[in-house]
Design a protein around this motif. Structure first.
Motif, PDB file in Angstrom:
ATOM      1  N   LEU A 264     -22.245  36.345  40.975  1.00 30.01           N
ATOM      2  CA  LEU A 264     -21.423  35.384  40.240  1.00 30.01           C
ATOM      3  C   LEU A 264     -20.037  35.240  40.862  1.00 30.01           C
ATOM      4  O   LEU A 264     -19.464  34.143  40.870  1.00 30.01           O
ATOM      5  CB  LEU A 264     -21.314  35.808  38.776  1.00 30.01           C
ATOM      6  N   LYS A 265     -19.506  36.325  41.392  1.00 30.86           N
ATOM      7  CA  LYS A 265     -18.218  36.232  42.089  1.00 30.86           C
ATOM      8  C   LYS A 265     -18.341  35.349  43.323  1.00 30.86           C
ATOM      9  O   LYS A 265     -17.427  34.571  43.639  1.00 30.86           O
ATOM     10  CB  LYS A 265     -17.737  37.629  42.477  1.00 30.86           C
ATOM     11  N   HIS A 266     -19.477  35.440  44.020  1.00 30.42           N
ATOM     12  CA  HIS A 266     -19.723  34.564  45.171  1.00 30.42           C
ATOM     13  C   HIS A 266     -19.646  33.100  44.741  1.00 30.42           C
ATOM     14  O   HIS A 266     -19.037  32.272  45.431  1.00 30.42           O
ATOM     15  CB  HIS A 266     -21.095  34.872  45.768  1.00 30.42           C
ATOM     16  N   CYS A 267     -20.269  32.779  43.617  1.00 30.11           N
ATOM     17  CA  CYS A 267     -20.269  31.390  43.152  1.00 30.11           C
ATOM     18  C   CYS A 267     -18.859  30.948  42.752  1.00 30.11           C
ATOM     19  O   CYS A 267     -18.421  29.848  43.119  1.00 30.11           O
ATOM     20  CB  CYS A 267     -21.217  31.244  41.971  1.00 30.11           C
ATOM     21  N   LYS A 268     -18.169  31.787  41.997  1.00 35.79           N
ATOM     22  CA  LYS A 268     -16.859  31.390  41.458  1.00 35.79           C
ATOM     23  C   LYS A 268     -15.807  31.273  42.555  1.00 35.79           C
ATOM     24  O   LYS A 268     -14.891  30.430  42.473  1.00 35.79           O
ATOM     25  CB  LYS A 268     -16.409  32.410  40.409  1.00 35.79           C
ATOM     26  N   THR A 269     -15.899  32.098  43.598  1.00 36.11           N
ATOM     27  CA  THR A 269     -14.863  32.106  44.639  1.00 36.11           C
ATOM     28  C   THR A 269     -15.329  31.435  45.932  1.00 36.11           C
ATOM     29  O   THR A 269     -14.684  31.590  46.973  1.00 36.11           O
ATOM     30  CB  THR A 269     -14.437  33.552  44.955  1.00 36.11           C
ATOM     31  N   HIS A 270     -16.405  30.694  45.876  1.00 39.61           N
ATOM     32  CA  HIS A 270     -16.922  30.014  47.060  1.00 39.61           C
ATOM     33  C   HIS A 270     -15.850  29.083  47.641  1.00 39.61           C
ATOM     34  O   HIS A 270     -15.076  28.470  46.894  1.00 39.61           O
ATOM     35  CB  HIS A 270     -18.168  29.209  46.675  1.00 39.61           C
ATOM     36  N   PRO A 271     -15.781  28.965  48.969  1.00 39.79           N
ATOM     37  CA  PRO A 271     -14.774  28.081  49.568  1.00 39.79           C
ATOM     38  C   PRO A 271     -14.838  26.639  49.078  1.00 39.79           C
ATOM     39  O   PRO A 271     -13.827  25.927  49.117  1.00 39.79           O
ATOM     40  CB  PRO A 271     -15.080  28.173  51.075  1.00 39.79           C
ATOM     41  N   GLN A 272     -16.012  26.200  48.621  1.00 44.52           N
ATOM     42  CA  GLN A 272     -16.155  24.839  48.113  1.00 44.52           C
ATOM     43  C   GLN A 272     -16.309  24.816  46.591  1.00 44.52           C
ATOM     44  O   GLN A 272     -16.872  23.882  46.030  1.00 44.52           O
ATOM     45  CB  GLN A 272     -17.355  24.160  48.769  1.00 44.52           C
ATOM     46  N   ALA A 273     -15.777  25.837  45.911  1.00 47.64           N
ATOM     47  CA  ALA A 273     -15.882  25.899  44.455  1.00 47.64           C
ATOM     48  C   ALA A 273     -15.163  24.739  43.772  1.00 47.64           C
ATOM     49  O   ALA A 273     -15.419  24.456  42.605  1.00 47.64           O
ATOM     50  CB  ALA A 273     -15.344  27.229  43.951  1.00 47.64           C
ATOM     51  N   ASP A 274     -14.261  24.066  44.497  1.00 49.99           N
ATOM     52  CA  ASP A 274     -13.585  22.912  43.908  1.00 49.99           C
ATOM     53  C   ASP A 274     -14.528  21.735  43.703  1.00 49.99           C
ATOM     54  O   ASP A 274     -14.188  20.776  43.013  1.00 49.99           O
ATOM     55  CB  ASP A 274     -12.396  22.491  44.774  1.00 49.99           C
ATOM     56  N   ARG A 275     -15.744  21.809  44.264  1.00 49.45           N
ATOM     57  CA  ARG A 275     -16.758  20.766  44.064  1.00 49.45           C
ATOM     58  C   ARG A 275     -17.698  21.114  42.917  1.00 49.45           C
ATOM     59  O   ARG A 275     -18.643  20.383  42.639  1.00 49.45           O
ATOM     60  CB  ARG A 275     -17.568  20.576  45.351  1.00 49.45           C
ATOM     61  N   VAL A 276     -17.437  22.246  42.248  1.00 49.67           N
ATOM     62  CA  VAL A 276     -18.337  22.747  41.214  1.00 49.67           C
ATOM     63  C   VAL A 276     -17.682  22.632  39.843  1.00 49.67           C
ATOM     64  O   VAL A 276     -16.521  22.999  39.657  1.00 49.67           O
ATOM     65  CB  VAL A 276     -18.711  24.219  41.492  1.00 49.67           C
ATOM     66  N   TRP A 277     -18.443  22.144  38.884  1.00 48.73           N
ATOM     67  CA  TRP A 277     -18.028  22.074  37.483  1.00 48.73           C
ATOM     68  C   TRP A 277     -18.631  23.277  36.772  1.00 48.73           C
ATOM     69  O   TRP A 277     -19.827  23.300  36.485  1.00 48.73           O
ATOM     70  CB  TRP A 277     -18.508  20.767  36.873  1.00 48.73           C
ATOM     71  N   PHE A 278     -17.840  24.308  36.514  1.00 50.44           N
ATOM     72  CA  PHE A 278     -18.301  25.484  35.781  1.00 50.44           C
ATOM     73  C   PHE A 278     -18.217  25.141  34.297  1.00 50.44           C
ATOM     74  O   PHE A 278     -17.120  25.025  33.740  1.00 50.44           O
ATOM     75  CB  PHE A 278     -17.446  26.702  36.133  1.00 50.44           C
TER      76      PHE A 278
END
Length: 299
Positions: A264-278
């Motif tokens: 989950l940390k990988h998902c939240k801190t991914h370099p392209q996490a700004d493209r993700v709607w959590f």
């Protein structure tokens, strides 16, 4: 000779659909769904860690009870640590059995989703009036305790009868999670109008993966990472939903929390996490209802 089928939704190839984006131009909607379940002692259905013991099978009951006593708290600690929203598929009998578990859920502002009365029973088979009563009882309990009716529904064991979507629509639900047929929300037909189907995972789901297919905690964590990375890449072409389903008595075990935290940390801190709607599925549904009706696949 045509095979028996249904008229809930039409067939649609995902790369032949209209394009759209999630709020803020995001391309991937990501949500975590905790399954918080309550089981009868010595009766009914229930997941088992191995070969079933004769009734009352206290071993498997205690294993599942661990999820509500310990596992849920540990999982809430984890999403608090990572600042992630969550939603919860809730058996309604929990409000009478263990009302204290809902204190932290409410404090977080998480979504509560209808999940039947107990996972010791399955809707199928049921007469229509019996199923209507079951849905009404579960819905009333959530409404009474949360101060508002649930928007979404996941049947215990993802089970449905021929009329479940009809009954859910008639009971006021705006979306359901039972049909794992797509990576985008789609509109489903009911006899009372449209209801939204929001993607829910059968594969990236700790119960079938770990309990039934015997994958390790690290293998399941790798599934989360691989699913997220690939869907993020694919979302450049189509907006997608990446749901992760977790059970408190499965990944709530301490030795599984470490790999889950890393994933989950990988998902939240991914370099392209700004493209993700959590987000949560209720927010996905609200956004879909706000779009032009013909944006999504519809029957």
């Amino acid at each position: 000779m045509p095979l028996p089928t249904h008229d809930r939704y039409p067939f649609s190839v995902i790369d032949q659909r209209k394009d759209f984006s999630w709020p803020g131009g995001k391309r991937l909607a990501f949500y975590l769904c905790f399954n918080i379940e309550y089981f009868a002692f010595g009766a009914g259905m229930g997941s088992d860690v191995g070969l079933a013991n004769p009734a009352p099978n206290h071993r498997s009951y205690a294993w599942r009870d661990y999820g509500n006593r310990v596992g849920l708290s540990r999982m809430l600690d984890l999403v608090d640590e990572l600042d992630l929203p969550a939603c919860h598929n809730v058996n309604s009998f929990l409000y009478d059995a263990h009302p204290e578990i809902f204190k932290r859920i409410r404090a977080r502002g998480d979504e509560v989703i209808g999940h039947g009365r107990t996972n010791a029973e399955r809707i199928l088979p049921a007469w229509e009036e019996d199923e209507r009563r079951l849905i009404a009882e579960a819905t009333a309990a959530l409404n009474r305790n949360e101060g508002k009716p649930p928007k979404g529904w996941l049947g215990p064991w993802l089970a449905e009868t021929w009329v479940t979507p009809d009954l859910l629509k008639e009971a006021g639900y705006t979306y359901l999670l039972d049909w794992a047929c797509d990576d985008q929300p789609i509109w489903m037909n009911t006899r009372a109008g449209k209801i939204l189907s929001v993607p829910y995972p059968i594969e990236v789901n700790d119960s079938p993966a770990i309990v039934f297919r015997h994958h390790s905690a690290r293998e399941f964590a790798d599934m989360i990472v691989d699913q997220f990375d690939e869907m993020l890449r694919q979302s450049e072409r189509q907006p997608l939903v990446c749901p992760i389903a977790l059970h408190t008595f499965v990944v709530g075990q301490p030795f599984r929390l470490g790999p889950l935290r890393q994933a989950l940390k990988h998902c939240k801190t991914h370099p392209q996490a700004d493209r993700v709607w959590f987000t949560r599925p209720g927010e996905i549904a609200d956004y879909c209802y706000s779009m032009p009706p013909d944006t999504l696949v519809s029957g």
